[in-house]
Design a protein around this motif. Structure first.
Motif, short mmCIF file in Angstrom:
data_model
loop_
_atom_site.label_atom_id
_atom_site.label_comp_id
_atom_site.label_asym_id
_atom_site.label_seq_id
_atom_site.Cartn_x
_atom_site.Cartn_y
_atom_site.Cartn_z
N GLU A 165 -34.23 -6.17 -51.28
CA GLU A 165 -35.03 -4.88 -50.44
C GLU A 165 -36.49 -5.54 -50.15
N VAL B 285 -26.55 -0.29 -53.18
CA VAL B 285 -26.73 -0.11 -51.60
C VAL B 285 -26.48 1.19 -51.13
N THR C 210 -26.16 3.60 -47.77
CA THR C 210 -25.84 3.45 -46.32
C THR C 210 -25.32 4.97 -45.91
N ARG D 185 -33.73 8.96 -48.17
CA ARG D 185 -33.43 7.66 -48.57
C ARG D 185 -34.22 7.04 -49.37
N LYS E 197 -33.70 5.76 -53.18
CA LYS E 197 -34.12 4.19 -53.68
C LYS E 197 -35.24 4.36 -54.96
N SER F 181 -30.72 -2.92 -52.86
CA SER F 181 -30.65 -4.13 -52.08
C SER F 181 -30.19 -3.10 -50.36
N GLY F 182 -30.58 -4.23 -49.51
CA GLY F 182 -30.43 -3.51 -48.02
C GLY F 182 -29.11 -3.99 -47.33
N SER F 183 -28.22 -5.04 -48.03
CA SER F 183 -27.16 -5.47 -47.41
C SER F 183 -25.96 -5.76 -48.59
N LYS G 44 -21.10 -1.53 -43.66
CA LYS G 44 -21.31 -1.74 -45.16
C LYS G 44 -20.27 -1.21 -45.75
#
Length: 749
Positions: free
Chosen positions: A630, A681, A683, A691, A695, A706-708, A725
């Protein structure tokens, strides 16, 4: 490149150059304002420039610098005062300059809290005093210490001085057992004029403005001097408290007033942006008659429970905003154009001006941005100032809005000297004589000398020992410059060989000007203490482009140890190189597609580049893990990998690491949580929380956000609208939960 170039029109190269200029200007301003008490500009102008810096960073997050002004609060405590660490960090404020910014602030707050437009939401509005921030700590009703803001975490101990200010109570009745009252020390216009008159009669120092006078008076080593200065204090906030002052901001201010503190009588409760702006205009109209300096109006969410939910960004609260007043113009002579070489090798032109007072601040320097700006063109080659160039000897207009070091806004050609010649921008570095080149698409010319260039080498070393890096007591900029000039320090590792390399160091050092037995021994002891150092400090100290304090902390928390970080970076190298190849291929495809009048098909190009490079699965996984952290994107990852891949740079880093005991970063404290240590993650759309709140909650429970999605992802929380995702998670067999499932897992269902 002009400061008023719209952020949305900037190219990557233009944004990078602008961020570099902003960082240099803000660093100089921080020193002048917070450490020297000799500001070159007002708080409003300083904050306006920080706002532009933040706007560029938000649009180009991967270009954020390692010395980003967005991560800085105040300045380092001055020498001569003992230090006090604030129990609760003293933050700066986000800024507004237009009416629309105030409405946007209201919308951001509502969006974060999931409040509709019709939901009630009140704000307080109060004048922003142009003075010096002060924190007062009371225990059992007795004032025990007072500290300046400093860098937000650590301030100067000015307790004896604060006790001399009549507005500050020594004892309180009915206060919480622990109460930190925060406010602003200032000086009235009448008292400022009288002080300057007395100073002039005595042949002493006169002050440029009341803020400067107040700051200089409070930060006196002799408290008797402070006693003789007419200082005042407004209370408007608090830090650590053993029990709440109230449930609302306005009631808390009333409570401070009841305890005996001076609070500003112009503080009002406002129902939304319209009333906030109405009160702003009322205060602006009264500004000249108040008898003390203000530079704007501060808005705060009134409900303290909502303030708690909103929380903080890196340096500013989400629940407060400073709405600043406009700045001004002035004309003066441009005496010369000088070139400064920065830590990255950038050649920055600076106008040396005949000093002029602009809005109460004496200005003697102005930024000239780059060679195009001097010649009369912007970054797109279009004319600015009507195409008028800037020359030494010109009569120029200085514009301070949004600039710490102001800019030259216009030139009066009718007053140009007959012998004035166009300025020839240097093509060699004035520091080392190396070629200074300007890459295609870059607005900045840079020295190619690297570490052989004194300006770059010294700046890199100064950064290495800076407060947020190694922070070696007694080894500051002055000492680094001295040791580098004498050949004692050429790279960071040399610092830890000082004592051994110079006849046990002590004999040679103690005989130098400014050094004695004790100071030499203290320096070597301080160096030895820093052999055992936190991982995040080492990462930040390396001065890697785009790897600032926040990113360094993110990397340390993710990898925990130096060896794990190095292994991950080395493993990801082939993937990083393939990523760069893919970017180049994509750019070529876009150009070709544009010329052919068709839409570029980027994905096949990227896939082909990765496949052609033959990147192993291990390298791809390491790359996915790195860019999935992140706050860390591809630009930061490429910069990190590239630095470690350079032979000379890597050898220097390895020599340094060999002399240090780099401490591991502890894992999550909440080990009892079902998600502790797991990578999560989010999504799609979350419906029961924002959001950001999701987090924050996950991280509080010890999870990594994480972002991915990658092979290292443990849980995917997918709301409505989840796309690629969710598909990738399914392919990798990763546990996928909806929002209700996630809340049930963490016990919040």
């Amino acid at each position: 490149m002009a400061d008023d170039t719209p952020v949305e029109t900037l190219t990557d190269a233009e944004a990078r150059a602008e961020l570099e200029r902003l960082a240099a200007a803000l660093t100089r301003a921080n020193t002048a304002y917070h450490t020297d008490d000799a500001p070159e500009i007002s708080d409003a102008d300083y904050d306006a420039l920080k706002r532009r810096n933040l706007e560029i960073e938000e649009r180009f997050p991967d270009l954020k610098r390692d010395d980003s002004p967005s991560d800085v609060v105040g300045g380092a405590p001055a020498e001569g005062f003992s230090k006090i660490r604030h129990a609760v960090r003293m933050m700066s404020l986000g800024n507004a300059f237009e009416d629309g910014d105030v409405a946007a602030f209201d919308e951001r707050v509502r969006s974060y809290l999931n409040l509709g437009r019709a939901a009630p939401l009140k704000f307080t509005a109060e004048p922003k005093i142009d003075g010096l921030s002060l924190s007062l700590r009371y225990e059992d009703g007795v004032l025990i210490q007072a500290a300046t803001r400093g860098d937000g975490e650590t301030g100067e101990n000015v307790t004896a001085n604060a006790r001399t200010i009549a507005d500050i109570p020594q004892e309180l009745t009915g206060a919480p057992a622990v109460l930190e009252v925060r406010g602003e020390v200032y000086m009235s216009h009448a008292d400022f004029a009288a002080l300057n008159e007395r100073q002039a009669e005595r042949g002493g120092k006169t002050f440029a403005n009341p803020r400067n006078a107040a700051a200089g008076s409070l930060r006196q080593l002799d408290a008797q001097i402070t006693r003789d200065r007419p200082l005042k204090f407004f209370a408007y906030a608090w830090g650590e408290v053993s029990e709440p002052l109230a449930d609302l901001q306005m009631r808390a201010i009333d409570r401070l007033s009841a305890l005996g503190f001076q609070t500003n009588p112009l503080t009002r409760l406002c129902d939304g942006p319209a009333e906030m702006l109405e009160h702003y205009r009322e205060i602006e109209e009264m500004r000249a008659t108040l008898g003390y300096d203000i530079d704007g109006v501060v808005y705060k969410v009134d409900d303290l429970a909502l303030q708690e939910r909103l929380g903080f960004r890196a340096t500013t609260p989400r629940w407060a905003l400073a709405h600043k007043f406009p700045a001004e113009l002035a004309w003066t002579w441009l005496e010369a154009i000088d070139i400064q070489v920065g830590r990255t090798g950038a050649l920055s032109p600076v106008a040396r001006l005949q000093p002029v007072t602009v809005g109460g601040v004496v200005v003697s320097n102005a930024t000239l941005h780059n060679e195009d700006y001097i010649a009369g063109f912007d970054s797109r080659g279009e004319e600015i100032r009507g195409g008028k160039d800037i020359r030494g000897g010109d009569w120029v207009q200085v514009y301070r809005a949004g600039d710490v070091i102001p800019k030259v806004a216009d030139v009066d050609l009718s007053k140009r000297p007959a012998d004035a010649v166009p300025y020839a921008f240097p093509e060699v570095c004035p520091e080392c004589g190396s070629a200074a080149i300007r890459e295609e698409g870059d607005a900045v010319r840079r020295c190619t000398g690297g570490l052989i260039c004194p300006a770059q080498a010294v700046e890199k070393l100064i950064h290495f020992v800076s407060r947020k890096a190694l922070d070696i007591e007694g080894l500051g900029a002055k000492q680094v410059e001295q040791f580098h000039r004498d050949g004692w320090i050429r790279e960071p590792a040399d610092i830890f060989d000082l004592k051994e390399n110079y006849g046990s160091g002590l004999q040679q050092l103690k005989n130098r000007e400014g050094w004695g037995d004790k100071s030499a021994e203290n320096l070597f002891d301080a160096i030895e203490e820093r052999r055992r150092i936190e991982l995040k400090r080492v990462i930040f100290a390396l001065g890697i482009r785009h790897v600032g304090e926040v990113v360094s902390g993110d990397l340390a928390r993710h990898f925990h140890s130096w060896s794990a970080l190095v292994e991950a970076v080395d493993t990801a190298r082939p993937a990083a190189e393939a990523h760069v190849m893919a970017d180049e291929a994509e750019a070529a495809e876009r150009r070709a597609a544009s010329e052919a009048g068709r839409r570029a098909q980027i994905k096949p190009v990227r896939d082909a580049a990765w496949d052609t490079a033959g990147v192993a699965a291990e390298a791809r996984a390491a790359w996915d893990d790195l860019v999935g952290i992140e706050g860390i994107g591809a630009t930061v990852a490429v910069s990190l990998v590239t630095t470690f891949a350079q032979a000379a740079e890597r050898a220097s880093i390895d020599r340094l690491a060999g002399k240090l005991d780099i401490l591991e970063t502890a894992g999550p404290a909440n080990t009892d949580s079902p998600v502790a240590g797991k990578t999560v993650v989010f999504t799609g759309k979350l419906e029961k929380m924002t959001r950001d709140e999701a987090k924050a909650r996950a991280e509080a429970l010890g999870a990594k956000v994480s972002g991915s999605v990658s092979a290292k992802t443990d849980i995917l929380v997918a709301g409505p609208g989840a796309g690629s995702k969710a598909k990738k998670a399914a392919e990798l067999g990763i546990q996928t939960l909806d929002e209700d499932g996630w809340l049930a897992l963490i016990g919040a269902g």
